[in-house]
Write an enzyme that holds these catalytic residues in place. Structure first.
Site, mmCIF file in Angstrom:
data_model
loop_
_atom_site.group_PDB
_atom_site.id
_atom_site.type_symbol
_atom_site.label_atom_id
_atom_site.label_comp_id
_atom_site.label_asym_id
_atom_site.label_seq_id
_atom_site.Cartn_x
_atom_site.Cartn_y
_atom_site.Cartn_z
ATOM 1 C CG ASP A 173 -1.893 -1.154 1.262
ATOM 2 O OD1 ASP A 173 -1.721 -2.093 0.454
ATOM 3 O OD2 ASP A 173 -2.807 -1.149 2.098
ATOM 4 C CD GLU A 225 -0.982 -5.946 8.917
ATOM 5 O OE1 GLU A 225 -1.135 -5.335 10.000
ATOM 6 O OE2 GLU A 225 -1.509 -5.576 7.851
HETATM 7 C C1 GLC Z 1 -3.051 -4.309 3.759
HETATM 8 C C2 GLC Z 1 -1.895 -4.869 2.942
HETATM 9 C C3 GLC Z 1 -2.439 -5.715 1.841
HETATM 10 C C4 GLC Z 1 -3.334 -6.812 2.435
HETATM 11 C C5 GLC Z 1 -4.398 -6.241 3.368
HETATM 12 C C6 GLC Z 1 -5.120 -7.312 4.168
HETATM 13 O O1 GLC Z 1 -3.856 -3.466 3.026
HETATM 14 O O2 GLC Z 1 -1.077 -3.845 2.443
HETATM 15 O O3 GLC Z 1 -1.420 -6.270 1.063
HETATM 16 O O4 GLC Z 1 -3.942 -7.534 1.419
HETATM 17 O O5 GLC Z 1 -3.810 -5.362 4.288
HETATM 18 O O6 GLC Z 1 -4.230 -8.099 4.876
#
Ligand code: GLC
Length: 427
Positions: free
Chosen positions: A170, A400
């Site tokens: 992101d 995460e």
């Molecule tokens: C965030 C991450 C993305 C992922 C999402 C859910 O937005 O950057 O890659 O898919 O979280 O885990």
């Protein structure tokens, strides 16, 4: 802890428990409670690799549930909002895509076919897996075709992402310059939910969020018409990581289609993989000794030494000399971090060890690098990286993402794709 102290059975039991906990009982797994309460596209595909270790049928179901929400034009959306939840912003009312089961209106890295091939080839019941994969093939092919038509309208062989969220990374440094040019007028007031769950220092900034929302509103105003978005978006970036994933998935789609007697799909996918691989060469940067993004709006290469430029390892043809150059880059990064592989080069002043995709380590991208190393005959390095991932989780928990300098867990906890990677990497 040394690699010898790893209690793999315990780690695997904990990973399986996390996947059970995040399974909402309707054929999909949420990434984590609170922060991400819906189904995410590439999360689900990667989670299926972990589910396959404990329950093959459930692994296929995860993917089938996602694909059931494919749009008529072929796009598979990045979020499916199966049920209401107030803990996430922007929710379905902001996206306004008008789907019976609401979805977002953008996509995510197409790891689907790469994951499907692994599920198929690892299946205990090959015949049952083959029937399920065969039913999915035309849908995967339609998604890949959508990429060519909607995200590469000039036929360059490479696709653009139109929103940073599409990259899956992101807030990567890769997008800074392009995102700076996105306006913020009319975004209005909003309340972020992510920073209620996670320390704001580990998340994207407000300036970034304003622009994420501006793009979303612009696309919504165009009725989510994918034929129009590429021309209309001020943010249009060709990410080597995203393209590597698409190329590798096209190669794996071709292999699956071949094995399951779908020659037309195999030929189409093979052509896409070959064109993509040839075009990818144009993203190499000699000064960075790796691949770098290309800004399709300005027509310029982006000087950003991020993880996205290393992922092509997993798509290059075996024997390609660029693969050895990437292995050297990985060795060099490993020398400068306690834990590999950082999402950005620590020598860059913009590197941030805590902030999401601007420095931290992610197990899912490490998983792709493990695959890339093995593909290029680097079995020892692949095993070492896999062990490092398992050691990191044993020490710090199922975070995460992780700080590459001291290994601490960051972001959300009891995270599904981290659990899935533990199961898959310890197979
Ligand atoms: C965030 C991450 C993305 C992922 C999402 C859910 O937005 O950057 O890659 O898919 O979280 O885990």
């Amino acid at each position: 802890m040394s690699a010898h102290d790893l209690d793999i059975p315990r780690l695997r039991a904990e990973a399986a428990a996390i996947l059970r906990e995040n399974d909402l009982g309707a054929g999909y797994t949420i990434p984590t409670k609170g922060l991400y309460p819906f189904q995410w596209n590439w999360d689900s595909c990667l989670v299926a690799l972990g589910l396959a270790v404990v329950d093959e049928d459930r692994a296929f179901r995860e993917i089938e549930t996602l694909v059931a929400h494919q749009w008529d034009d072929g796009m598979i959306p990045h979020i499916v909002f199966h049920a209401d939840a107030q803990s996430y912003f922007p929710g379905p009312d902001v996206w306004g895509t008008g789907r019976a089961t609401p979805t977002s209106g953008i996509t995510q890295p197409p790891v689907l076919a790469w994951c499907l091939r692994r599920l198929y080839e690892g299946a205990a019941d090959r015949a049952a897996a083959g029937a399920r994969v065969k039913a999915l093939l035309p849908k995967v092919a339609a998604w890949h075709r959508w990429f060519r038509e909607a995200r590469d309208p000039d036929g360059t062989g490479l696709v653009a992402i139109l929103h940073p969220w599409e990259s899956g990374r992101d807030n990567a440094i890769d997008w800074d310059a392009a995102l700076d040019r996105v306006p913020t007028e009319g975004v209005g007031d909003y309340v972020r939910r992510d920073t209620a769950h996670v320390d704001a220092a580990q998340r994207p900034t407000k300036a970034e969020y304003d622009r994420y929302l501006w793009l979303l509103k612009r696309f919504r105003a165009l009725g989510w018409d994918n034929a129009a978005l590429h021309a209309a978006s001020p943010f249009k970036v060709v990410d080597p990581g995203f393209n590597a994933i698409l190329i590798r998935s096209a190669e794996d789609l071709a292999a699956l289609a071949d094995a399951l007697d779908e020659p037309a799909i195999a030929a189409e996918a093979d052509a896409q993989a070959q064109r993509g691989r040839a075009a990818l060469a144009g993203l190499w940067r000699e000064d960075l000794e790796q691949y770098a993004p290309f800004d399709r709006t300005t027509g310029a290469s982006v000087a950003s030494a991020s993880l996205g430029g290393l992922l092509p390892l997993f798509a290059l043809a075996p024997g390609d000399p660029k693969a050895s150059a990437l292995v050297r880059r990985l060795d060099d990064l490993a020398d400068r971090t306690a834990y590999p592989v950082p999402s950005h080069d620590p020598a860059d002043p913009r590197f941030d060890r805590l902030r999401y995709w601007r420095g931290p380590i992610w197990l899912v991208t490490n998983r792709m690098i493990v695959d890339g190393l093995a593909r290029h005959g680097e079995a020892k390095r692949a095993t070492a990286l896999a062990r490092a991932c398992l050691g990191l989780v044993a020490r710090s928990g199922f975070g995460e993402y992780f700080d590459p300098l001291d290994g601490r867990a960051l972001g959300g906890g009891r995270f599904s794709w981290t659990a899935a990677m533990v199961l898959d990497l310890s197979r």
